[in-house]
Design an enzyme around this catalytic site. Structure first.
Site, PDB file in Angstrom:
ATOM      1  N   HIS A 279       0.884  -1.185   0.000  1.00 20.74           N
ATOM      2  CA  HIS A 279       0.000   0.000   0.000  1.00 20.74           C
ATOM      3  C   HIS A 279       0.911   1.222   0.000  1.00 20.74           C
ATOM      4  O   HIS A 279       1.713   1.402  -0.907  1.00 20.74           O
ATOM      5  CB  HIS A 279      -0.918  -0.109   1.217  1.00 20.74           C
ATOM      6  N   HIS A 318      -2.054  -1.819 -10.068  1.00 19.92           N
ATOM      7  CA  HIS A 318      -3.030  -1.274  -9.126  1.00 19.92           C
ATOM      8  C   HIS A 318      -4.278  -2.131  -9.179  1.00 19.92           C
ATOM      9  O   HIS A 318      -4.640  -2.629 -10.243  1.00 19.92           O
ATOM     10  CB  HIS A 318      -3.379   0.176  -9.510  1.00 19.92           C
ATOM     11  N   ASP A 374       2.916   5.813  -6.755  1.00 17.48           N
ATOM     12  CA  ASP A 374       4.136   5.667  -5.965  1.00 17.48           C
ATOM     13  C   ASP A 374       5.401   5.592  -6.804  1.00 17.48           C
ATOM     14  O   ASP A 374       6.501   5.677  -6.261  1.00 17.48           O
ATOM     15  CB  ASP A 374       4.054   4.406  -5.089  1.00 17.48           C
TER      16      ASP A 374
HETATM   17  N1  CMC Z   1       5.148  -6.392 -10.889  1.00 16.95           N
HETATM   18  C1  CMC Z   1       5.072  -7.578 -11.552  1.00 16.95           C
HETATM   19  N2  CMC Z   1       3.950  -8.288 -11.697  1.00 16.95           N
HETATM   20  C2  CMC Z   1       2.850  -7.779 -11.120  1.00 16.95           C
HETATM   21  C3  CMC Z   1       2.844  -6.567 -10.420  1.00 16.95           C
HETATM   22  C4  CMC Z   1       4.049  -5.864 -10.310  1.00 16.95           C
HETATM   23  N3  CMC Z   1       4.120  -4.697  -9.666  1.00 16.95           N
HETATM   24  N4  CMC Z   1       1.601  -6.302  -9.948  1.00 16.95           N
HETATM   25  C5  CMC Z   1       0.846  -7.330 -10.350  1.00 16.95           C
HETATM   26  N5  CMC Z   1       1.597  -8.230 -11.059  1.00 16.95           N
HETATM   27  C6  CMC Z   1       1.135  -9.450 -11.741  1.00 16.95           C
HETATM   28  C7  CMC Z   1       0.866 -10.544 -10.734  1.00 16.95           C
HETATM   29  O1  CMC Z   1       2.007 -11.353 -10.548  1.00 16.95           O
HETATM   30  C8  CMC Z   1      -0.252 -11.286 -11.420  1.00 16.95           C
HETATM   31  O2  CMC Z   1       0.285 -12.053 -12.471  1.00 16.95           O
HETATM   32  P1  CMC Z   1      -0.325 -13.503 -12.822  1.00 16.95           P
HETATM   33  O3  CMC Z   1      -1.697 -13.227 -13.321  1.00 16.95           O
HETATM   34  O4  CMC Z   1       0.594 -14.057 -13.826  1.00 16.95           O
HETATM   35  O5  CMC Z   1      -0.317 -14.270 -11.525  1.00 16.95           O
HETATM   36  C9  CMC Z   1      -1.086 -10.165 -12.064  1.00 16.95           C
HETATM   37  O6  CMC Z   1      -0.146  -9.117 -12.319  1.00 16.95           O
HETATM   38  C10 CMC Z   1      -2.211  -9.644 -11.191  1.00 16.95           C
HETATM   39  O7  CMC Z   1      -1.669  -9.280  -9.945  1.00 16.95           O
HETATM   40  P2  CMC Z   1      -2.481  -9.281  -8.590  1.00 16.95           P
HETATM   41  O8  CMC Z   1      -1.517  -9.456  -7.455  1.00 16.95           O
HETATM   42  O9  CMC Z   1      -3.615 -10.262  -8.681  1.00 16.95           O
HETATM   43  O10 CMC Z   1      -3.080  -7.839  -8.588  1.00 16.95           O
HETATM   44  P3  CMC Z   1      -3.706  -7.091  -7.338  1.00 16.95           P
HETATM   45  O11 CMC Z   1      -4.785  -6.230  -7.861  1.00 16.95           O
HETATM   46  O12 CMC Z   1      -4.050  -8.044  -6.253  1.00 16.95           O
HETATM   47  O13 CMC Z   1      -2.473  -6.224  -6.797  1.00 16.95           O
HETATM   48  C11 CMC Z   1      -1.037  -4.466  -6.286  1.00 16.95           C
HETATM   49  C12 CMC Z   1      -2.395  -4.858  -6.870  1.00 16.95           C
HETATM   50  C13 CMC Z   1      -0.916  -2.930  -6.247  1.00 16.95           C
HETATM   51  C14 CMC Z   1      -0.930  -4.975  -4.827  1.00 16.95           C
HETATM   52  C15 CMC Z   1       0.085  -5.088  -7.155  1.00 16.95           C
HETATM   53  O14 CMC Z   1      -0.016  -4.608  -8.480  1.00 16.95           O
HETATM   54  C16 CMC Z   1       1.475  -4.822  -6.576  1.00 16.95           C
HETATM   55  O15 CMC Z   1       1.938  -5.594  -5.727  1.00 16.95           O
HETATM   56  N6  CMC Z   1       2.176  -3.736  -7.054  1.00 16.95           N
HETATM   57  C17 CMC Z   1       3.452  -3.383  -6.487  1.00 16.95           C
HETATM   58  C18 CMC Z   1       3.254  -2.628  -5.183  1.00 16.95           C
HETATM   59  C19 CMC Z   1       2.765  -1.224  -5.418  1.00 16.95           C
HETATM   60  O16 CMC Z   1       3.271  -0.492  -6.252  1.00 16.95           O
HETATM   61  N7  CMC Z   1       1.762  -0.824  -4.613  1.00 16.95           N
HETATM   62  C20 CMC Z   1       1.226   0.539  -4.646  1.00 16.95           C
HETATM   63  C21 CMC Z   1      -0.204   0.580  -5.046  1.00 16.95           C
HETATM   64  S1  CMC Z   1      -0.757   2.229  -5.482  1.00 16.95           S
HETATM   65  C22 CMC Z   1      -0.732   3.130  -4.036  1.00 16.95           C
HETATM   66  C23 CMC Z   1      -1.684   2.647  -3.018  1.00 16.95           C
HETATM   67  O17 CMC Z   1      -2.896   2.582  -3.272  1.00 16.95           O
HETATM   68  O18 CMC Z   1      -1.225   2.355  -1.917  1.00 16.95           O
END
Ligand code: CMC
Length: 446
Positions: A279, A318, A374
Site C-alpha cells: 500500500h 493497481h 508511488d
Molecule cells: N510487478 C510484476 N507483476 C505484477 C505486479 C508488479 N508490480 N503487480 C501485479 N503483477 C502481476 C501478478 O504477478 C499477477 O500475475 P499472474 O496473473 O501471472 O499471476 C497479475 O499481475 C495480477 O496481480 P495481482 O496481485 O492479482 O493484482 P492485485 O490487484 O491483487 O495487486 C497491487 C495490486 C498494487 C498490490 C500489485 O499490483 C502490486 O503488488 N504492485 C506493487 C506494489 C505497489 O506499487 N503498490 C502501490 C499501489 S498504489 C498506491 C496505493 O494505493 O497504496
C-alpha cells in the site's frame, strides 16, 4: 417456486437477477440496484430449513462493494479520479490542500468565509501537548517514523477523551480539525527525532505546506522560507494523496471506526494499514528497488527477473487502475519541475528506463500493469532530501483528510453496522479435549 427477496435498497429498481438453485430446483429473484445485488438477499437460498443460507465468498473484497460513498469516484479502466465530482487534474495545482480537505469532508468547495474559518481553525490547533513530544522522544534513534506516527496519533486519543462522543457533531468537527492540524506536527517531530534534531514548533504565519516544511527543515533562522518549488510539490502531492475511495487503509479506518471508537484510534489504524509495502509503503520500496538495480545497464535483467516471478516491479500495478494512474501523470510532470530545480538524478534515469521497458513489454501490457502514484513520488521526496523510510509518512499526512471524510460518511450512513465479515470454516469438526501436559496438572486446579 419463485421468491422475491425483500431488500432495503435505497433506490427503487425494477432490474432483477433470477437465480436457479440446481440443488433444489428453486428459482429466486433478487433485485439489482446500482449494478449490485445484496449478498444478504442470497440468504433466502437454502436447501432446507436448517441451512444457514447462501453467502458470497470474496477474499480481499475483489468484487464486493462495502458501502455507498459520495466522496471519490474512480474509473480504473479510463484512468479517472474525481473528488466530489472534480477531476484530480483540475484540483492539483489550482486548489490548496486545505480547500480539498474541506471539499472532501463537506461535499462542496468552501466560499471565502468558510475557507478562512477552516484554515484559521486548523492553524490554531497545530500545537500538540508537550507530553506527546516527550512520548515520541521515547522511541529509539532508528525507529521507523511510521511506527511513531501510529503511536503518536493513537496517543492523541487519550488527550481528547471527549472525542469518543462521535455522534455529537461539535465533537466530530473539533476532532477532524485537531487531526488535520496535529498530524503534520507529529510527523515533523518524528522526522526531527530520528535526525537527532530539536523539534521545531509550528509557525502559524505559514501555510499548511510551508509550516510542515518549516517544522522539518528549520534550524537557527528566525523565519523559515521553503524553496517554492518544494512547497508547490508538497501541496500538489498532498492533494493527489488526499483520498482514494475504498483502499486498504480507508477500509481499515471504516472497519475500526464501525466499532464506534474515537477518530484518533480509527485514523491510527489507517496509518498502520498504509505502512504495508503493498500500500503506502510502495514508494519506499520503489527507491530500494532502484538502488538495488544500481545502473541503467541492469534494468533489462531486472525486468526479466520480475517476469520470472522473482519479485515485483514496485510502483507498478493497481487493484483498480487498469490504465495509467491519473495521479502518476501529474507526479511525473512534477518530478520534472523538482529535478529542474535541484538537478537530474541517476535514479530518475533508471526509473524512466524501467517505465519505458515495462510499458513496451507484453508481460506488463497483457496484465494492464502501469506506473501507479508511488512510482515517481519517492524520487521527488528523495530530491527534497527526505529519507526513504519517511516517504510513507508523506502519504499518511494528506490521507488523514480522506480517512476522516470516509469515517464520518460511514458513521452517518444508516445502513452501516459494525464491520463483521463471515467466513467459510475449514478447520476440525468437534473433537474431545484430553488434558495431557504436566504443567496443566500443576497449575490448573479445578
Ligand atoms: N510487478 C510484476 N507483476 C505484477 C505486479 C508488479 N508490480 N503487480 C501485479 N503483477 C502481476 C501478478 O504477478 C499477477 O500475475 P499472474 O496473473 O501471472 O499471476 C497479475 O499481475 C495480477 O496481480 P495481482 O496481485 O492479482 O493484482 P492485485 O490487484 O491483487 O495487486 C497491487 C495490486 C498494487 C498490490 C500489485 O499490483 C502490486 O503488488 N504492485 C506493487 C506494489 C505497489 O506499487 N503498490 C502501490 C499501489 S498504489 C498506491 C496505493 O494505493 O497504496
Amino acid at each position: 417456486m419463485s421468491t422475491t427477496a425483500t431488500s432495503q435498497t435505497p433506490q427503487a429498481t425494477t432490474d432483477s437477477l433470477e437465480i436457479r438453485d440446481s440443488r433444489t430446483g428453486t428459482t429466486y429473484t433478487v433485485p439489482i440496484a446500482d449494478g449490485t445485488i445484496r449478498t444478504s438477499d442470497l440468504r433466502q437460498i437454502r436447501v432446507n430449513e436448517s441451512d444457514f443460507g447462501l453467502m458470497g465468498y470474496d477474499p480481499a473484497f475483489m468484487n464486493t462493494a462495502s458501502c455507498r460513498s459520495a466522496i471519490t469516484y474512480i474509473d480504473g479502466d479510463a484512468g479517472i479520479l474525481r473528488y466530489r465530482g472534480y477531476p484530480i487534474e483540475q484540483l492539483a495545482g489550482k486548489a490548496s490542500f486545505l480547500e480539498v480537505a474541506y471539499l472532501l469532508r463537506n461535499g462542496e468547495l468552501p466560499d471565502q468565509k468558510e475557507y478562512d474559518r477552516w484554515v484559521h481553525d486548523i492553524t490554531f490547533h497545530t500545537y500538540v501537548h508537550e507530553n506527546i513530544k516527550r512520548f515520541l522522544e521515547g522511541f529509539r534513534y532508528d525507529a521507523h517514523p511510521m511506527s511513531m506516527m501510529v503511536a503518536g496519533v493513537a496517543a492523541l486519543s487519550s488527550f481528547y477523551p471527549e472525542a469518543k462522543d462521535i455522534f455529537d457533531k461539535r465533537q466530530r468537527d473539533i476532532s477532524i480539525i485537531r487531526l488535520l492540524a496535529k498530524v503534520p506536527t507529529i510527523a515533523a517531530y518524528a522526522y526531527r527525532h530520528v535526525k537527532g534534531l530539536p523539534c521545531i514548533y509550528p509557525d502559524n504565519d505559514l501555510s499548511y505546506s510551508e509550516n510542515f516544511l518549516s517544522m522539518i527543515a528549520r534550524m537557527s533562522e528566525s523565519k523559515y522560507e521553503a524553496n517554492p518549488v518544494f512547497t508547490k510539490a508538497i501541496e500538489i502531492l498532498f492533494i493527489l494523496h488526499a483520498d482514494h475511495e475504498q483502499n486498504c487503509s480507508t477500509n481499515a479506518v471504516r472497519a475500526v471506526g464501525s466499532s464506534h471508537v474515537d477518530p484518533f484510534s480509527a485514523v491510527a489504524a489507517g496509518i498502520s494499514a498504509l505502512y504495508g509495502p503493498l500500500h503506502g509503503g510502495a514508494n519506499e520500496q520503489v527507491l530500494r528497488m532502484i538502488s538495488e538495480i544500481g545502473d541503467m545497464k541492469n534494468v533489462p535483467a531486472f525486468v526479466e527477473s520480475v517476469k520470472q516471478g522473482k519479485g515485483r516491479l514496485m510502483g507498478f500495478g493497481h487493484r483498480v487502475y487498469k490504465s495509467y494512474d491519473p495521479r502518476a501523470k501529474i507526479v511525473k510532470k512534477l518530478a520534472d519541475e523538482v529535478f529542474a530545480s535541484v538537478g537530474m538524478d541517476k535514479d530518475l534515469e533508471i526509473a524512466m528506463e524501467l517505465e519505458r521497458i515495462a510499458l513496451s513489454d507484453d508481460y506488463f501490457i497483457s496484465r494492464k500493469l502501469y506506473p501507479n502514484v508511488d512510482f515517481y513520488t519517492g524520487l521527488i521526496y528523495r530530491a527534497m532530501k527526505f529519507p526513504t523510510d519517511y516517504f510513507t509518512v508523506l502519504f499518511a499526512i494528506p490521507r488523514v483528510a480522506g480517512w476522516l471524510s470516509q469515517w464520518e460518511e460511514m458513521l452517518l450512513d444508516k445502513e452501516q453496522k459494525i464491520a463483521r465479515p463471515r467466513q467459510i470454516y475449514t478447520g476440525y469438526d468437534e473433537r474431545p479435549f484430553t488434558p495431557a501436559l504436566d504443567y496443566r496438572k500443576k497449575l490448573v486446579k479445578f
